[in-house]
Motif scaffolding. Structure first.
Motif, PDB file in Angstrom:
ATOM      1  N   ILE A  13      -6.697   5.715  -6.409  1.00 29.50           N
ATOM      2  CA  ILE A  13      -5.983   4.496  -6.818  1.00 29.50           C
ATOM      3  C   ILE A  13      -4.856   4.833  -7.782  1.00 29.50           C
ATOM      4  O   ILE A  13      -3.729   4.333  -7.664  1.00 29.50           O
ATOM      5  CB  ILE A  13      -6.960   3.496  -7.465  1.00 29.50           C
TER       6      ILE A  13
ATOM      7  N   HIS B 192      -1.248  -1.952  -7.848  1.00 34.82           N
ATOM      8  CA  HIS B 192      -2.668  -1.689  -8.019  1.00 34.82           C
ATOM      9  C   HIS B 192      -3.195  -1.911  -9.436  1.00 34.82           C
ATOM     10  O   HIS B 192      -4.226  -2.558  -9.621  1.00 34.82           O
ATOM     11  CB  HIS B 192      -2.973  -0.261  -7.568  1.00 34.82           C
TER      12      HIS B 192
ATOM     13  N   SER C 286      -6.964  -7.318   0.930  1.00 37.02           N
ATOM     14  CA  SER C 286      -7.104  -5.899   0.584  1.00 37.02           C
ATOM     15  C   SER C 286      -8.496  -5.373   0.895  1.00 37.02           C
ATOM     16  O   SER C 286      -8.650  -4.283   1.465  1.00 37.02           O
ATOM     17  CB  SER C 286      -6.792  -5.688  -0.908  1.00 37.02           C
TER      18      SER C 286
ATOM     19  N   SER D 261      -2.197  -0.799   1.626  1.00 33.06           N
ATOM     20  CA  SER D 261      -1.212  -0.983   0.558  1.00 33.06           C
ATOM     21  C   SER D 261       0.176  -1.250   1.113  1.00 33.06           C
ATOM     22  O   SER D 261       0.920  -2.089   0.586  1.00 33.06           O
ATOM     23  CB  SER D 261      -1.190   0.250  -0.356  1.00 33.06           C
TER      24      SER D 261
ATOM     25  N   THR E 179      -7.611  -1.816  -4.851  1.00 29.46           N
ATOM     26  CA  THR E 179      -6.287  -2.236  -4.382  1.00 29.46           C
ATOM     27  C   THR E 179      -6.066  -3.727  -4.618  1.00 29.46           C
ATOM     28  O   THR E 179      -4.989  -4.144  -5.048  1.00 29.46           O
ATOM     29  CB  THR E 179      -6.131  -1.931  -2.881  1.00 29.46           C
TER      30      THR E 179
END
Length: 345
Positions: free
Chosen positions: A171, A205, A117, A334, A142
């Motif tokens: 986020i 997340h 990530s 993501s 993330t």
């Protein structure tokens, strides 16, 4: 010039008691946080969560009324001190004993998720010529545990308050979209509910997002999802020390300016609270589930109040110019993380 005029020049506040205005600033962040929590009772906004709602309110307030300078000191207290206090309390959510005894296999996957990530988001940020500070914060958020991770590493990385707030808001928003998407596509996915739970835990997340996505799959799947997520929370500690070392090496060649990396003492509190919650609370000290839920709610409220202070630093002009490319980089990361982690879950 009289003494009264001299005092007024020295005071950071235009009028009134400094203590009263300080309390007013703290109360102001509490009030907006409370509104953020209240808004989650509205269908649709409940998916977004109180933290994102409160940050949005703070941003809108700043654009309409400007920054409330008179109570700045109290707001900054919430932004700095209460934020660290919230991170310390967040340690209670981490049951180290469970992670070590039942989640060692998941920890390996959690490490891979965090590394992927961070490096992927930072690399995509460079390709897209995005703001490097936002890209790094979003990569950490993330990979680890969303806004809490961003808040924890921001003092180490010495990022600007508005970058921290923008990252936390992104986020919360993107994580919510992903967790809802997970619940929608779950019936059509191959594999068992337990596989789905692990996948949710290693790819989503924030803890709240994992709980939202994992709950429809049943209690066993939810337990595995949260276990996988707690492993990522645990890894926040070594990651923070790695970032401290990196910042020290990065600043070593600088001869001027503030190059000292402040030790994140609040992480010691985080570790102590994790140990306390894992081995003392509920064992040596009996505590009811409702009390634990109350502590969790209080922690979320304090964290949300702190984020209000950060949200007040955001300018919509900066949001438009700085946030779009990091948002794209983080969204691509993501999607890739969700796809790849499905096959290692």
């Amino acid at each position: 010039m009289g003494n009264e005029n001299i005092r007024s020049l020295k005071s950071p506040f235009p009028r009134g008691s400094s203590k009263g205005l300080w309390l007013g600033g703290v109360a102001f962040t509490f009030a907006i946080a409370a509104i953020g929590f209240a808004l989650t009772a509205i269908p649709g906004l409940d998916r977004l969560g109180p933290l994102a709602c409160a940050i949005l309110i703070a941003v809108v307030y700043r654009q309409i009324f400007g920054y409330p300078e008179a109570i700045r000191r109290g707001i900054q207290f919430s932004t700095k001190r209460l934020l660290r206090f919230a991170i310390i309390l967040f340690g209670l959510k981490l049951n180290i004993d469970v992670v070590i005894h039942q989640g060692l296999g998941l920890l390996v996957r959690d490490v891979a998720v965090i590394v992927f990530s961070i490096f992927m988001t930072v690399w995509l940020g460079k390709v897209l010529k995005a703001n490097s500070s936002l890209s790094l914060l979003l990569g950490i958020g993330t990979g680890v545990c969303g806004a809490a991770a961003i808040a924890a590493v921001s003092p180490i990385l010495k990022t600007k308050d508005d970058d921290t707030a923008i990252s936390a808001g992104i986020i919360a928003l993107v994580g919510t979209i992903f967790s809802i998407t997970y619940t929608i596509i779950r019936p059509f996915l191959p594999g068992s509910d337990l596989h789905y739970g692990i996948w949710s835990g290693i790819s989503l997340h924030e803890i709240a997002h994992v709980a939202l996505a994992g709950a429809p799959a049943g209690q066993d799947a939810l337990a595995l999802a949260l276990l996988a997520k707690l492993g990522r929370v645990l890894l926040l500690v070594p990651l923070s020390f790695i970032l401290m070392y990196w910042m020290s090496r990065k600043n070593a060649g600088q001869e001027s300016g503030d190059t000292k990396v402040e030790f994140p003492w609040f992480l010691i509190g985080f570790i102590l609270m994790s140990l306390f919650g894992s081995y003392v609370l509920g064992k040596a000290i009996p505590i009811s589930k409702s009390a634990l839920n109350g502590i969790s709610y209080f922690t979320s409220f304090i964290l949300t109040s702190a984020m209000v202070g950060l949200g007040l630093n955001i300018s919509l002009r900066d949001l438009r110019t700085k946030a779009l490319r990091p948002l794209i980089a983080m969204s691509i990361t993501s999607v890739l993380l969700s796809f790849l982690s499905f096959f290692i879950a």
